[in-house]
Design a protein around this motif. Sequence first.
Motif, PDB file in Angstrom:
ATOM      1  N   UNK A   6       0.793  -1.266  -0.057  1.00  0.00           N
ATOM      2  CA  UNK A   6      -0.087   0.121  -0.048  1.00  0.00           C
ATOM      3  C   UNK A   6       0.941   1.048  -0.155  1.00  0.00           C
ATOM      4  N   UNK A   7       0.737   1.954  -1.089  1.00  0.00           N
ATOM      5  CA  UNK A   7       1.515   3.130  -1.203  1.00  0.00           C
ATOM      6  C   UNK A   7       0.568   4.643  -1.065  1.00  0.00           C
ATOM      7  N   UNK A   8       0.880   5.262  -0.247  1.00  0.00           N
ATOM      8  CA  UNK A   8       0.063   6.667  -0.257  1.00  0.00           C
ATOM      9  C   UNK A   8       0.856   7.762  -1.055  1.00  0.00           C
ATOM     10  N   UNK A   9       0.258   8.612  -1.544  1.00  0.00           N
ATOM     11  CA  UNK A   9       0.998   9.540  -2.307  1.00  0.00           C
ATOM     12  C   UNK A   9       1.828   9.236  -3.341  1.00  0.00           C
ATOM     13  N   UNK A  14       8.703  10.419  -4.547  1.00  0.00           N
ATOM     14  CA  UNK A  14       9.181   9.313  -3.817  1.00  0.00           C
ATOM     15  C   UNK A  14       8.251   8.061  -3.851  1.00  0.00           C
ATOM     16  N   UNK A  15       6.854   8.424  -3.647  1.00  0.00           N
ATOM     17  CA  UNK A  15       5.653   7.386  -3.623  1.00  0.00           C
ATOM     18  C   UNK A  15       5.625   6.899  -4.964  1.00  0.00           C
ATOM     19  N   UNK A  16       5.866   7.609  -6.060  1.00  0.00           N
ATOM     20  CA  UNK A  16       5.849   6.981  -7.471  1.00  0.00           C
ATOM     21  C   UNK A  16       7.112   6.127  -7.877  1.00  0.00           C
ATOM     22  N   UNK A  17       8.323   6.311  -7.194  1.00  0.00           N
ATOM     23  CA  UNK A  17       9.409   5.755  -7.168  1.00  0.00           C
ATOM     24  C   UNK A  17       9.297   4.243  -6.236  1.00  0.00           C
ATOM     25  N   UNK A  31      -2.397   1.777  -4.480  1.00  0.00           N
ATOM     26  CA  UNK A  31      -2.117   3.054  -4.698  1.00  0.00           C
ATOM     27  C   UNK A  31      -2.967   4.229  -4.538  1.00  0.00           C
ATOM     28  N   UNK A  32      -2.774   5.263  -3.523  1.00  0.00           N
ATOM     29  CA  UNK A  32      -3.298   6.475  -3.446  1.00  0.00           C
ATOM     30  C   UNK A  32      -2.712   7.627  -3.558  1.00  0.00           C
ATOM     31  N   UNK A  33      -3.872   8.573  -4.084  1.00  0.00           N
ATOM     32  CA  UNK A  33      -3.336   9.683  -4.496  1.00  0.00           C
ATOM     33  C   UNK A  33      -4.711  10.669  -4.510  1.00  0.00           C
ATOM     34  N   UNK A  82       3.430  -4.292   2.958  1.00  0.00           N
ATOM     35  CA  UNK A  82       4.031  -3.204   2.949  1.00  0.00           C
ATOM     36  C   UNK A  82       3.356  -1.954   3.131  1.00  0.00           C
ATOM     37  N   UNK A  83       3.570  -0.916   3.877  1.00  0.00           N
ATOM     38  CA  UNK A  83       3.070   0.271   3.997  1.00  0.00           C
ATOM     39  C   UNK A  83       4.091   1.332   3.548  1.00  0.00           C
ATOM     40  N   UNK A  84       3.924   2.145   2.397  1.00  0.00           N
ATOM     41  CA  UNK A  84       4.732   3.140   2.218  1.00  0.00           C
ATOM     42  C   UNK A  84       4.023   4.361   2.572  1.00  0.00           C
TER      43      UNK A  84
END
Length: 127
Positions: A6-9, A14-17, A31-33, A82-84
């Motif tokens: 789970x990747x926020x932003x 950095x979130x995209x990377x 993916x959140x945004x 994983x939480x980013x």
Amino acid sequence: MKKTALITGATSGIGKAYAVAYAAQGYQLILTGRRQELLESFAHDLSTYFKIKVTVCLVDFTNTKAFNSFISYIETALPIHVLVNNAGYGLKKVLQRIHLMCNGIWSMYMLKQVFILHTSFQLTLKY
């Protein structure tokens, strides 16, 4: 079983990377945004190139109702391995609307708490 990140932003920076890095490792992504067109286009590209499942969640963490809906969703989408936690604001927006930032920080804190509690519960059941 494939792992999920789970990747926020995730729409830029950095979130995209991180999204690219985890996709390259074969992780399914959530993916959140806040920018729908960018997020959906990026998710499509990742899904096509890496042959992974990518779920898009358009969410503004400063909006309590949207945040609560998102939490309800991820509780059913688990396990998340994983939480980013990368959601944030551009500096200009922070300076213009500082009162929203406090709510956003609280929302992200709550997201972390839900993730930690659920992960701890899963580990307890596993062992």
